[in-house]
Design a protein around this motif. Structure first.
Motif, mmCIF file in Angstrom:
data_model
loop_
_atom_site.group_PDB
_atom_site.id
_atom_site.type_symbol
_atom_site.label_atom_id
_atom_site.label_comp_id
_atom_site.label_asym_id
_atom_site.label_seq_id
_atom_site.Cartn_x
_atom_site.Cartn_y
_atom_site.Cartn_z
ATOM 1 N N UNK A 1 -57.635 96.413 85.584
ATOM 2 C CA UNK A 1 -56.968 97.712 85.656
ATOM 3 C C UNK A 1 -55.566 97.566 86.228
ATOM 4 N N UNK A 2 -55.455 96.786 87.318
ATOM 5 C CA UNK A 2 -54.137 96.608 87.930
ATOM 6 C C UNK A 2 -53.159 95.951 86.958
ATOM 7 N N UNK A 3 -53.616 94.957 86.256
ATOM 8 C CA UNK A 3 -52.747 94.276 85.292
ATOM 9 C C UNK A 3 -52.315 95.222 84.172
ATOM 10 N N UNK A 4 -53.270 96.038 83.701
ATOM 11 C CA UNK A 4 -52.939 96.995 82.649
ATOM 12 C C UNK A 4 -51.906 98.008 83.134
ATOM 13 N N UNK A 5 -52.114 98.521 84.365
ATOM 14 C CA UNK A 5 -51.157 99.486 84.921
ATOM 15 C C UNK A 5 -49.781 98.855 85.072
ATOM 16 N N UNK A 6 -49.741 97.612 85.528
ATOM 17 C CA UNK A 6 -48.462 96.922 85.677
ATOM 18 C C UNK A 6 -47.739 96.808 84.342
ATOM 19 N N UNK A 7 -48.490 96.509 83.289
ATOM 20 C CA UNK A 7 -47.884 96.393 81.958
ATOM 21 C C UNK A 7 -47.303 97.727 81.505
ATOM 22 N N UNK B 1 -46.250 100.122 83.446
ATOM 23 C CA UNK B 1 -45.048 100.356 84.249
ATOM 24 C C UNK B 1 -43.854 99.631 83.648
ATOM 25 N N UNK B 2 -44.089 98.371 83.238
ATOM 26 C CA UNK B 2 -43.007 97.570 82.668
ATOM 27 C C UNK B 2 -42.424 98.241 81.422
ATOM 28 N N UNK B 3 -43.316 98.776 80.579
ATOM 29 C CA UNK B 3 -42.852 99.400 79.341
ATOM 30 C C UNK B 3 -42.009 100.638 79.636
ATOM 31 N N UNK B 4 -42.545 101.555 80.444
ATOM 32 C CA UNK B 4 -41.837 102.802 80.694
ATOM 33 C C UNK B 4 -40.561 102.589 81.498
ATOM 34 N N UNK B 5 -40.582 101.653 82.439
ATOM 35 C CA UNK B 5 -39.384 101.435 83.245
ATOM 36 C C UNK B 5 -38.248 100.875 82.412
ATOM 37 N N UNK C 1 -37.945 96.340 90.975
ATOM 38 C CA UNK C 1 -39.337 96.764 90.939
ATOM 39 C C UNK C 1 -40.099 96.023 89.842
ATOM 40 N N UNK C 2 -39.436 95.819 88.692
ATOM 41 C CA UNK C 2 -40.064 95.073 87.595
ATOM 42 C C UNK C 2 -40.347 93.633 88.009
ATOM 43 N N UNK C 3 -39.412 93.077 88.733
ATOM 44 C CA UNK C 3 -39.610 91.699 89.212
ATOM 45 C C UNK C 3 -40.842 91.630 90.110
ATOM 46 N N UNK C 4 -40.992 92.619 90.998
ATOM 47 C CA UNK C 4 -42.142 92.641 91.896
ATOM 48 C C UNK C 4 -43.444 92.813 91.113
ATOM 49 N N UNK C 5 -43.416 93.652 90.079
ATOM 50 C CA UNK C 5 -44.611 93.854 89.263
ATOM 51 C C UNK C 5 -45.021 92.563 88.553
ATOM 52 N N UNK D 1 -48.708 87.981 88.314
ATOM 53 C CA UNK D 1 -48.944 86.544 88.361
ATOM 54 C C UNK D 1 -49.858 86.171 89.528
ATOM 55 N N UNK D 2 -49.628 86.825 90.677
ATOM 56 C CA UNK D 2 -50.447 86.532 91.850
ATOM 57 C C UNK D 2 -51.894 86.940 91.650
#
Length: 521
Positions: free
Chosen positions: A52-58, A60-64, A82-86, A91-92
């Motif tokens: 779920x977290x990975x999906x949400x991060x993806x 975020x990347x698209x909309x940002x 923020x994208x860099x942190x995501x 990765x972590x």
């Protein structure tokens, strides 16, 4: 006191300046899994959370990326960070996945809890990054987690709206300060209220003698008060006795409180006054039923009517519990007009020593925690339900504040036992790293931060130690105080006056400042 050497003057020039608003760097560490052995317990729960977290991060990347196409360069830069942190977080999380799951069932409950805590940290970080990407009001980007100053901002004291009184005393009229309740913090609040009474009554305030009260000249800058007001408003007991040629007399002793004792002063203290060369006239009471347990609200007019007199020297007893113009008296910087940030502040030696300690052990961004276990036990256990917090509950409250303040170190002011502080330290873990609790170490001749106190013979003095603790706490970026503590109240007074008070300051486990309950230090 001895004069500072030229080398000390050089040291003064190199001191850091605390609480300056600096742009925070992005130093979110990669999640380092403490788990070394593989296990399968909780596999499906863990898999679902990470997916779920990975999906949400993806998402975020698209909309940002779409947002960055239409916003200013400054907003784009913040969003790219923020994208860099995501990406780094994603990765972590996968790294944690790869190093965790296998076929072994050999896992302890503690290790499973550690993994859950790490995941919760990452979920929280994702929420904050989302807020960063989506908050673009008026072209300004809010960065609540990465830049602690955005969330824990300095509170504007709004000093221009202060209600003040001019302190213009008749040089031949005196108010004799008497403060007996509790310890040093109570006495300082009592002194501050005495100053307000002296201003209302147009009198010079006489500081208590060290044989009768604390040795205030060790911890306070008395002359600072006169300099701030621009005239002689406070004098030492010694100067007062010189003016009276060692034959001083309290001409009128009008007690503010009548219950439980007139002036909240017993016979032993009256005898001590007389032993100092002070003769005392008849003791009267201003109000017949004014009780320290339930003080009634009073106004300036009440004070003028009850204590206004033509006598040269008057005393009104301990006024720590007095409820006079509360909103006026509790203003930041106090009720008296002056040109400084605050009237009652630590001595210069204590201020410099506090700065040196911070420069050596803490750095410019730290949380100060006043963890008063004795106070919790004494006052909170009398309540139903009790507010005496178990260490794990206190640790949870502190962790939340440390995350909010985005700090890496805590200054600990405490009377707790080593067993309690050790347990607390073991539970303060953020993103796999321990947040250190720093206490002032014992005197060591190899260390130089406390050399000023040592050279002036002030090291080891209980009054000086307490004031040094308060000063360090008052210089913190964020302060967490113990409830039912005048020690905390004194720190909040300093923070408001110095304009270091933060929107994140709070009483431990309250979430907001509760109604203050007076108690011993």
């Amino acid at each position: 006191m001895a004069r500072d050497s030229p080398s000390e003057d050089d040291d003064h020039e190199n001191l850091i300046h605390q609480n300056k608003d600096k742009s925070a760097s992005f130093r979110i560490e990669e999640l380092q899994s403490p788990i070394r052995r593989r296990f399968s317990k909780g596999h499906y729960l863990f898999a679902a959370i990470v997916t779920v977290i990975s999906l949400v991060a993806t998402i975020y990347l698209f909309f940002s990326s779409k947002i960055c196409e239409t916003t200013s360069d400054r907003i784009k830069e913040s969003q790219l960070r923020a994208l860099y942190l995501l990406n780094k977080q994603r990765s972590s999380l996968f790294d944690l996945w790869n190093h965790t799951f296998g076929t072994s069932n050999n896992i302890t409950a503690v290790r499973f809890d550690q993994i859950k805590a790490s995941l919760l940290d990452q979920i929280t970080l994702n929420r904050h990054i989302k807020d960063t990407l989506l908050s673009t009001e008026n072209g300004n980007v809010s960065v609540p987690i990465v830049n602690g100053s955005e969330i824990c901002r300095i509170i504007d004291p709004k000093s221009s709206k202060r209600r003040t009184i001019e302190w213009k005393p008749d040089p031949n009229k005196f108010l004799f300060a008497i403060c007996l309740s509790g310890q040093m913090s109570n006495h300082l609040i009592c002194l501050e209220k005495h100053m307000f009474f002296a201003a209302v009554l147009n009198r010079v305030l006489v500081m208590p003698d060290s044989k009768f009260d604390y040795q205030y000249n060790l911890v306070l800058d008395i002359e600072h008060i006169n300099e701030c007001i621009g005239r002689k408003t406070v004098i030492s007991f010694e100067n007062f006795m010189e003016l009276k040629k060692n034959h001083a007399r309290i001409d009128k002793f009008i007690c503010y409180f009548s219950i439980p004792l007139p002036c909240y002063t017993d016979e032993d203290h009256l005898k001590q006054l007389k032993s100092l060369g002070i003769s005392v006239g008849k003791v009267e009471t201003a109000w017949k039923s004014e009780d320290i347990e339930n003080p009634s609200p009073k106004t300036v007019t009440d004070v003028e009517e009850k204590f206004g007199t033509k006598e040269d020297v008057i005393a009104i007893g301990d006024v720590f519990f007095a409820n006079v113009e509360k909103d006026w008296v509790l203003q930041p910087r106090g009720p008296i007009a002056h040109k400084c940030k605050i009237l009652i502040e630590p001595s210069k030696l204590i201020l410099l020593t506090a700065q040196r300690f911070i420069q050596t052990f803490l750095g410019s961004g730290f949380v100060a925690l006043h963890f008063r276990r004795h106070g919790f036990l004494k006052f909170c256990n009398a309540k139903k339900p009790s507010c005496f917090y178990p260490i794990p509950q206190a640790a949870d409250c502190i962790r939340q504040m440390v995350e909010k303040a985005n700090t890496s170190v805590i200054y600990l002011s405490t009377d707790a036992a080593e067993s309690e502080t050790s347990l607390l330290q073991s539970m303060l873990v953020m993103n796999g790293k321990t947040v250190p609790l720093v206490k002032r170490p014992p005197r060591d001749s190899a260390e130089k931060w406390d050399s000023l106190l040592y050279r002036h013979g002030l090291d080891g003095n209980d009054q000086v130690e307490a004031m040094l603790d308060k000063t360090i706490c008052a210089m913190a970026s964020v302060f967490i105080g113990a409830p039912v503590s005048t020690f905390t109240e004194d720190i909040l007074r300093l923070r408001k006056g110095w304009e270091t008070a933060s929107s994140c300051d709070e009483y431990l486990c309250h979430g907001e400042e509760p109604n203050f309950i007076a108690g011993d230090e």
